[in-house]
Design a protein around this motif. Structure first.
Motif, PDB file in Angstrom:
ATOM      1  N   THR A   1      48.726  48.556  55.687  1.00  0.00           N
ATOM      2  CA  THR A   1      49.498  48.913  54.504  1.00  0.00           C
ATOM      3  C   THR A   1      48.832  50.074  53.780  1.00  0.00           C
ATOM      4  N   SER A   2      49.607  51.061  53.378  1.00  0.00           N
ATOM      5  CA  SER A   2      49.056  52.253  52.733  1.00  0.00           C
ATOM      6  C   SER A   2      48.757  51.988  51.260  1.00  0.00           C
ATOM      7  N   ALA A   3      47.890  52.811  50.705  1.00  0.00           N
ATOM      8  CA  ALA A   3      47.507  52.671  49.298  1.00  0.00           C
ATOM      9  C   ALA A   3      48.696  52.858  48.373  1.00  0.00           C
ATOM     10  N   ALA A   4      49.675  53.663  48.800  1.00  0.00           N
ATOM     11  CA  ALA A   4      50.840  53.936  47.962  1.00  0.00           C
ATOM     12  C   ALA A   4      51.652  52.677  47.671  1.00  0.00           C
ATOM     13  N   THR A   5      51.532  51.674  48.525  1.00  0.00           N
ATOM     14  CA  THR A   5      52.260  50.417  48.321  1.00  0.00           C
ATOM     15  C   THR A   5      51.823  49.711  47.040  1.00  0.00           C
ATOM     16  N   PHE A   6      50.547  49.853  46.720  1.00  0.00           N
ATOM     17  CA  PHE A   6      49.970  49.098  45.609  1.00  0.00           C
ATOM     18  C   PHE A   6      50.086  49.890  44.305  1.00  0.00           C
TER      19      PHE A   6
ATOM     20  N   VAL B   1      27.452  40.709  42.296  1.00  0.00           N
ATOM     21  CA  VAL B   1      28.726  40.247  42.840  1.00  0.00           C
ATOM     22  C   VAL B   1      29.611  41.448  43.151  1.00  0.00           C
ATOM     23  N   LEU B   2      30.191  41.446  44.335  1.00  0.00           N
ATOM     24  CA  LEU B   2      31.159  42.465  44.732  1.00  0.00           C
ATOM     25  C   LEU B   2      32.514  41.808  44.910  1.00  0.00           C
ATOM     26  N   ASP B   3      33.515  42.321  44.210  1.00  0.00           N
ATOM     27  CA  ASP B   3      34.894  41.873  44.376  1.00  0.00           C
ATOM     28  C   ASP B   3      35.644  43.018  45.045  1.00  0.00           C
ATOM     29  N   VAL B   4      35.850  42.910  46.350  1.00  0.00           N
ATOM     30  CA  VAL B   4      36.437  44.011  47.113  1.00  0.00           C
ATOM     31  C   VAL B   4      37.929  43.737  47.299  1.00  0.00           C
ATOM     32  N   GLY B   5      38.734  44.626  46.738  1.00  0.00           N
ATOM     33  CA  GLY B   5      40.155  44.369  46.603  1.00  0.00           C
ATOM     34  C   GLY B   5      40.366  43.541  45.346  1.00  0.00           C
ATOM     35  N   CYS B   6      39.718  43.964  44.259  1.00  0.00           N
ATOM     36  CA  CYS B   6      39.604  43.141  43.050  1.00  0.00           C
ATOM     37  C   CYS B   6      40.892  43.039  42.246  1.00  0.00           C
ATOM     38  N   GLY B   7      41.902  43.861  42.582  1.00  0.00           N
ATOM     39  CA  GLY B   7      43.177  43.757  41.878  1.00  0.00           C
ATOM     40  C   GLY B   7      43.048  44.013  40.389  1.00  0.00           C
ATOM     41  N   ILE B   8      43.570  43.084  39.593  1.00  0.00           N
ATOM     42  CA  ILE B   8      43.518  43.244  38.135  1.00  0.00           C
ATOM     43  C   ILE B   8      42.265  42.608  37.541  1.00  0.00           C
TER      44      ILE B   8
ATOM     45  N   LEU C   1      24.331  36.349  33.816  1.00  0.00           N
ATOM     46  CA  LEU C   1      23.360  37.423  34.014  1.00  0.00           C
ATOM     47  C   LEU C   1      23.680  38.290  35.236  1.00  0.00           C
ATOM     48  N   ALA C   2      24.703  37.912  35.973  1.00  0.00           N
ATOM     49  CA  ALA C   2      25.050  38.654  37.187  1.00  0.00           C
ATOM     50  C   ALA C   2      25.880  39.892  36.853  1.00  0.00           C
ATOM     51  N   THR C   3      25.743  40.919  37.681  1.00  0.00           N
ATOM     52  CA  THR C   3      26.588  42.107  37.555  1.00  0.00           C
ATOM     53  C   THR C   3      27.808  41.940  38.448  1.00  0.00           C
ATOM     54  N   TYR C   4      28.938  42.386  37.947  1.00  0.00           N
ATOM     55  CA  TYR C   4      30.204  42.310  38.683  1.00  0.00           C
ATOM     56  C   TYR C   4      30.652  43.723  39.004  1.00  0.00           C
ATOM     57  N   HIS C   5      30.952  43.973  40.281  1.00  0.00           N
ATOM     58  CA  HIS C   5      31.383  45.306  40.696  1.00  0.00           C
ATOM     59  C   HIS C   5      32.735  45.197  41.393  1.00  0.00           C
ATOM     60  N   GLY C   6      33.747  45.844  40.831  1.00  0.00           N
ATOM     61  CA  GLY C   6      35.084  45.805  41.403  1.00  0.00           C
ATOM     62  C   GLY C   6      35.390  47.046  42.226  1.00  0.00           C
ATOM     63  N   VAL C   7      35.879  46.827  43.439  1.00  0.00           N
ATOM     64  CA  VAL C   7      36.288  47.905  44.332  1.00  0.00           C
ATOM     65  C   VAL C   7      37.759  47.677  44.671  1.00  0.00           C
ATOM     66  N   GLU C   8      38.545  48.750  44.608  1.00  0.00           N
ATOM     67  CA  GLU C   8      39.992  48.583  44.768  1.00  0.00           C
ATOM     68  C   GLU C   8      40.593  49.736  45.553  1.00  0.00           C
ATOM     69  N   PHE C   9      41.551  49.399  46.422  1.00  0.00           N
ATOM     70  CA  PHE C   9      42.245  50.358  47.279  1.00  0.00           C
ATOM     71  C   PHE C   9      43.383  51.066  46.538  1.00  0.00           C
ATOM     72  N   SER C  10      43.884  50.442  45.478  1.00  0.00           N
ATOM     73  CA  SER C  10      45.029  50.966  44.743  1.00  0.00           C
ATOM     74  C   SER C  10      44.620  52.059  43.754  1.00  0.00           C
ATOM     75  N   PRO C  11      45.114  53.279  43.926  1.00  0.00           N
ATOM     76  CA  PRO C  11      44.813  54.335  42.950  1.00  0.00           C
ATOM     77  C   PRO C  11      45.307  53.978  41.549  1.00  0.00           C
ATOM     78  N   TYR C  12      46.428  53.287  41.484  1.00  0.00           N
ATOM     79  CA  TYR C  12      46.978  52.881  40.183  1.00  0.00           C
ATOM     80  C   TYR C  12      45.992  51.986  39.426  1.00  0.00           C
ATOM     81  N   LEU C  13      45.426  50.989  40.118  1.00  0.00           N
ATOM     82  CA  LEU C  13      44.493  50.080  39.448  1.00  0.00           C
ATOM     83  C   LEU C  13      43.158  50.738  39.138  1.00  0.00           C
ATOM     84  N   CYS C  14      42.717  51.619  40.010  1.00  0.00           N
ATOM     85  CA  CYS C  14      41.462  52.326  39.740  1.00  0.00           C
ATOM     86  C   CYS C  14      41.574  53.149  38.463  1.00  0.00           C
TER      87      CYS C  14
END
Length: 202
Positions: free
Chosen positions: A4-9, A52-59, A72-85
């Motif tokens: 699925t392409s990034a444009a879908t999201f 913590v890594l949330d890959v495809g973290c959505g909203i 005390l943990a760090t949360y790092h969100g990674v997302e494929f959607s340009p809109y959400l980024c």
């Protein structure tokens, strides 16, 4: 078929599957129960969680969960959607080839892998093994879920690939041992487990 392409999201996708109460695929109560289970079980197993890594973290539904259980943990969100980024400030990236300077204690990958074709799925599963040296929480619909009638087809994206559950398991077994409930423990993790606490161990 291509993944699925990034444009879908785009905005319309998230409006349908996340923001509209009538058509969203997850609700706050579900996330609270799921988050309590995952984080509490990791605490029971004494898996140290600092990064913590949330890959495809959505909203970012996991962000508050992580903060509540591991303040005390760090949360790092990674997302494929340009809109959400753009909207949330996540780091752009894909589970297929995302790289980090160091592995994470907990990697979360929820509702992502069924958007990948078989070749990309194989790469993504291997990559998850590189990204975590502690634990992985993975949620993905399999073909068996459709065949058994577990999937709510009115709410589920019809564009998902229907990979067999065995395909996911084979891709993860080199890097992880299954704990049940979607939790996988990295083979690099120094966590002592009794034989019956781990699935598929003789």
């Amino acid at each position: 078929m291509k993944s699925t392409s990034a444009a879908t999201f785009d905005e319309a996708y998230y409006q349908r599957f996340y923001f509209d109460q009538k058509t969203r695929v997850v609700d706050p109560q579900h996330m609270e129960r799921l988050g309590d289970f995952v984080c509490s079980y990791l605490q029971f197993l004494r898996v140290p969680v600092h990064r913590v890594l949330d890959v495809g973290c959505g909203i970012g539904l996991w962000k508050a969960v992580v903060a509540r259980h591991f303040p005390l943990a760090t949360y790092h969100g990674v997302e494929f959607s340009p809109y959400l980024c753009e909207r949330y400030g996540w780091e752009p990236g894909s589970v297929v080839d995302y790289r980090a300077e160091a592995p994470f204690d907990l990697v979360i990958c929820q509702g992502v892998l069924a958007y990948l074709n078989p070749a990309d799925l194989k790469r993504a599963l291997h990559n998850l093994g590189q990204l975590s040296h502690g634990a992985l929480y993975l949620e993905a619909l399999s073909r068996e879920d459709w065949e058994l009638g577990i999937v709510d087809e009115d709410l589920t994206d019809p564009g998902l690939f229907r990979h067999r559950a065995a395909l996911y398991r084979r891709g993860l077994e080199a890097g992880f041992t299954p704990q049940g409930g979607g939790l996988w423990l990295s083979r690099q993790a120094e966590v002592p487990l009794f034989a019956l606490e781990t699935l598929n161990q003789g």
